[in-house]
Design a protein around this motif. Sequence first.
Motif, short mmCIF file in Angstrom:
data_model
loop_
_atom_site.label_atom_id
_atom_site.label_comp_id
_atom_site.label_asym_id
_atom_site.label_seq_id
_atom_site.Cartn_x
_atom_site.Cartn_y
_atom_site.Cartn_z
N GLU A 48 0.81 -1.23 0.00
CA GLU A 48 0.00 0.00 0.00
C GLU A 48 0.84 1.28 0.00
O GLU A 48 0.58 2.17 -0.82
CB GLU A 48 -0.97 0.01 1.18
CG GLU A 48 -1.89 1.21 1.16
CD GLU A 48 -2.89 1.20 2.29
OE1 GLU A 48 -3.89 1.90 2.17
OE2 GLU A 48 -2.65 0.50 3.30
N VAL B 235 0.42 4.01 -3.03
CA VAL B 235 -0.05 5.37 -2.75
C VAL B 235 1.02 6.39 -3.14
O VAL B 235 0.71 7.47 -3.65
CB VAL B 235 -0.45 5.50 -1.26
CG1 VAL B 235 -0.74 6.94 -0.90
CG2 VAL B 235 -1.65 4.62 -0.96
N VAL C 59 -3.40 6.64 -8.09
CA VAL C 59 -4.57 5.85 -7.69
C VAL C 59 -5.52 6.71 -6.87
O VAL C 59 -5.11 7.70 -6.27
CB VAL C 59 -4.17 4.60 -6.88
CG1 VAL C 59 -3.38 3.62 -7.71
CG2 VAL C 59 -3.40 4.98 -5.64
N VAL C 60 -6.79 6.31 -6.86
CA VAL C 60 -7.80 6.99 -6.06
C VAL C 60 -8.48 5.94 -5.19
O VAL C 60 -8.94 4.91 -5.69
CB VAL C 60 -8.86 7.68 -6.96
CG1 VAL C 60 -9.95 8.30 -6.13
CG2 VAL C 60 -8.20 8.70 -7.86
N GLU C 61 -8.52 6.16 -3.88
CA GLU C 61 -9.19 5.23 -2.98
C GLU C 61 -10.68 5.47 -3.00
O GLU C 61 -11.14 6.60 -3.15
CB GLU C 61 -8.68 5.41 -1.55
CG GLU C 61 -7.30 4.83 -1.34
CD GLU C 61 -6.94 4.80 0.13
OE1 GLU C 61 -7.69 4.18 0.91
OE2 GLU C 61 -5.92 5.41 0.47
N TYR C 62 -11.46 4.41 -2.87
CA TYR C 62 -12.91 4.52 -2.77
C TYR C 62 -13.43 3.38 -1.91
O TYR C 62 -12.74 2.39 -1.68
CB TYR C 62 -13.56 4.52 -4.16
CG TYR C 62 -13.46 3.19 -4.89
CD1 TYR C 62 -14.53 2.31 -4.89
CD2 TYR C 62 -12.31 2.84 -5.57
CE1 TYR C 62 -14.44 1.10 -5.55
CE2 TYR C 62 -12.21 1.64 -6.24
CZ TYR C 62 -13.29 0.77 -6.23
OH TYR C 62 -13.20 -0.42 -6.88
N GLU C 63 -14.64 3.52 -1.40
CA GLU C 63 -15.22 2.53 -0.49
C GLU C 63 -15.52 1.21 -1.18
O GLU C 63 -15.51 0.17 -0.56
CB GLU C 63 -16.52 3.09 0.12
CG GLU C 63 -16.27 4.16 1.16
CD GLU C 63 -15.58 3.61 2.40
OE1 GLU C 63 -15.97 2.52 2.88
OE2 GLU C 63 -14.66 4.26 2.88
#
Length: 82
Positions: free
Chosen positions: A60, A64, A69-73
Amino acid sequence: MTNTSRSKTYVAGPSDDIRVPFTEVQLASADGTPAPACLHLYDTSGPGSDPNVGLPALREPWIVERNDVVEYEGRRADRRDD
């Protein structure tokens, strides 16, 4: 009835950072006399064996750090996933 004792042990792998887990079982006779040798059983428990915990996200920080990258639920699990 046979008495046993168990302990977790590791065997060195091909490089210094690899250790293979085993459960070492010391068998004994009904009178409690230890057997001459112990039994090594491959141990599948450990990190990742509990699905509620899983493995640590070792990559991770590297991912990052790339800033691409884009984090999402994500979405909720559904029966169609099975």
